[in-house]
Enzyme design. Structure first.
Site, PDB file in Angstrom:
ATOM      1  N   THR A  43       8.413  -0.441   1.368  1.00  0.00           N
ATOM      2  CA  THR A  43       7.229   0.263   0.863  1.00  0.00           C
ATOM      3  C   THR A  43       6.297  -0.747   0.214  1.00  0.00           C
ATOM      4  OG1 THR A  43       6.360   1.826  -0.751  1.00  0.00           O
ATOM      5  CG2 THR A  43       8.510   0.860  -1.259  1.00  0.00           C
ATOM      6  N   THR A  45       5.337   6.328  -0.488  1.00  0.00           N
ATOM      7  CA  THR A  45       6.063   6.338   0.795  1.00  0.00           C
ATOM      8  C   THR A  45       7.538   6.615   0.503  1.00  0.00           C
ATOM      9  OG1 THR A  45       4.544   4.787   1.811  1.00  0.00           O
ATOM     10  CG2 THR A  45       6.799   4.776   2.662  1.00  0.00           C
ATOM     11  N   GLY A 103       1.219  -2.493   3.730  1.00  0.00           N
ATOM     12  CA  GLY A 103       1.824  -2.634   5.049  1.00  0.00           C
ATOM     13  C   GLY A 103       1.435  -3.866   5.843  1.00  0.00           C
TER      14      GLY A 103
HETATM   15  N1  ASP Z   1       3.737   0.744   3.570  1.00  0.00           N
HETATM   16  C1  ASP Z   1       2.842   1.862   3.659  1.00  0.00           C
HETATM   17  C2  ASP Z   1       1.662   1.483   4.524  1.00  0.00           C
HETATM   18  O1  ASP Z   1       1.203   0.375   4.445  1.00  0.00           O
HETATM   19  C3  ASP Z   1       2.334   2.336   2.338  1.00  0.00           C
HETATM   20  C4  ASP Z   1       3.313   2.350   1.192  1.00  0.00           C
HETATM   21  O2  ASP Z   1       4.478   2.047   1.345  1.00  0.00           O
HETATM   22  O3  ASP Z   1       2.880   2.692   0.086  1.00  0.00           O
HETATM   23  O4  ASP Z   1       1.179   2.326   5.242  1.00  0.00           O
END
Ligand code: ASP
Length: 341
Positions: A257, A206, A260
């Site tokens: 990140t 991300t 989530g």
């Molecule tokens: N936070 C993002 C999600 O949960 C994924 C990530 O940051 O890797 O969609």
């Protein structure tokens, strides 16, 4: 005697109350030093947290992802020097990262269970708390631009799915076919996950950017393809204001990140902002506390980038790696693994 009974009762109640507090977290203000501090502008970015071990991603791929982050910082640096507003810097830096296929955002986004791409993004301006976000878009080339359009040209904060794609089209944004986002890396991650339900991506990817501009205004943005093999139009924290993204000139700018669901339940980005706003903590103290005490206590994996109103930069994470970097008028740095700052 009566005194003794009362004392014992009091002690008993105190213990019961302590034990029954769910997820109790000790709010201890730790003396955490900032990575850097700038009275002028400051920019921090991330390219995702994960569980990479040194060398696992391949030296060449590691280097080119780090180069892309460095280029993104250099774009942000030129804009900041020229006096551009924080919100516009956030957007430009994230557009660059979305167009690079090294990250799980825009081109390079991971694949859903159905082998498609559903992208999420959000952006927020700290001077007036305006914000915009899109979730599960499939055809907007740059989801961060769609998030910005929601903020600037609609009465809403969050649009999702086909409606969000239609809104982006009506706003004249570039549209692409869903297969534009596909890369070998995303296909490989899908296949590995398909073979074994348990395997998790080592690198998430991300992207996010937080900025304090020359005038001391703050802004934050985040963009992602979400998590490999996601089903049922799952949304993570990235399009959720207060979870994955938050900016308030009275406190800080944050982009997150990681896994989530944990960031949503712990309202991570807003929690960091609140510790600064209501308890007068610094950005580094608040960000470290929420990642290492609150999120880790809940077994959530990930990290944040944070710049507080005084220009203090923090980049904490509780995984083994987080692609990250910052630039100030004095220095520009990119890091991947822990303890590199
Ligand atoms: N936070 C993002 C999600 O949960 C994924 C990530 O940051 O890797 O969609």
């Amino acid at each position: 005697m009566r005194f003794l009974i009362f004392s014992l009762l009091f002690l008993f109640l105190a213990c019961v109350q302590k034990d029954s507090t769910p997820n109790s977290v000790v709010e201890e203000q730790l003396p955490v030093a900032p990575i850097a501090t700038s009275n002028s502008y400051a920019i921090a970015i991330h390219g995702g947290a994960g569980f990479l071990r040194k060398g696992q991603y391949g030296l060449e791929k590691e280097q080119s992802a780090a180069d892309a982050l460095d280029q993104a910082l250099s774009i942000g640096d030129s804009l900041a020097k020229a006096g551009v507003d924080a919100i516009d810097i956030v957007q430009e830096v994230i557009v660059f990262l979305e167009n690079s296929d090294h990250f799980n955002a825009g081109k390079g986004a991971v694949m859903t269970f159905e082998k498609e791409h559903e992208l999420d993004a959000s952006i927020m301006r700290g001077s007036d708390l305006q914000a915009g976000a899109v979730g599960g878009v499939q055809n907007v080339k740059n989801p961060i631009k769609a998030a910005r359009a929601v903020m600037d040209s609609s009465d809403h904060v969050l649009l999702t799915g086909k409606g969000a794609d239609a809104f982006a089209k009506a706003q004249g944004l570039d549209l692409v076919s869903n297969s534009y986002f596909t890369t070998e890396r995303a296909l490989g991650a899908w296949e590995r996950r398909h073979q074994s339900e348990i395997e998790k991506d080592a690198k998430h990817g991300t992207v996010g950017c937080v900025v304090r501009d020359m005038n001391g205004h703050l802004a934050a943005g985040t963009s992602t393809g979400g998590m490999t093999y996601k089903k049922y139009n799952r949304l993570g924290d990235s399009p959720i204001i207060g979870a994955g993204t938050y900016a308030d000139d009275r406190s800080c700018a944050v982009s997150a990140t990681g896994h989530g669901e944990y960031f949503i339940r712990n309202a991570v980005a807003h929690d960091i902002s609140s510790l600064i706003r209501y308890k007068n903590w610094t950005g580094p103290q608040a960000a470290h506390h929420v990642i290492h005490n609150v999120l880790s206590t809940d077994a959530g994996a990930g990290g944040v980038i944070c710049i507080d109103k005084n220009g203090n930069i923090a980049l904490p994470f509780n995984t083994t790696s987080m692609f990250r970097g910052y630039v100030t008028p004095e220095s520009r740095e990119v890091f991947i693994y822990g303890n590199e700052e």
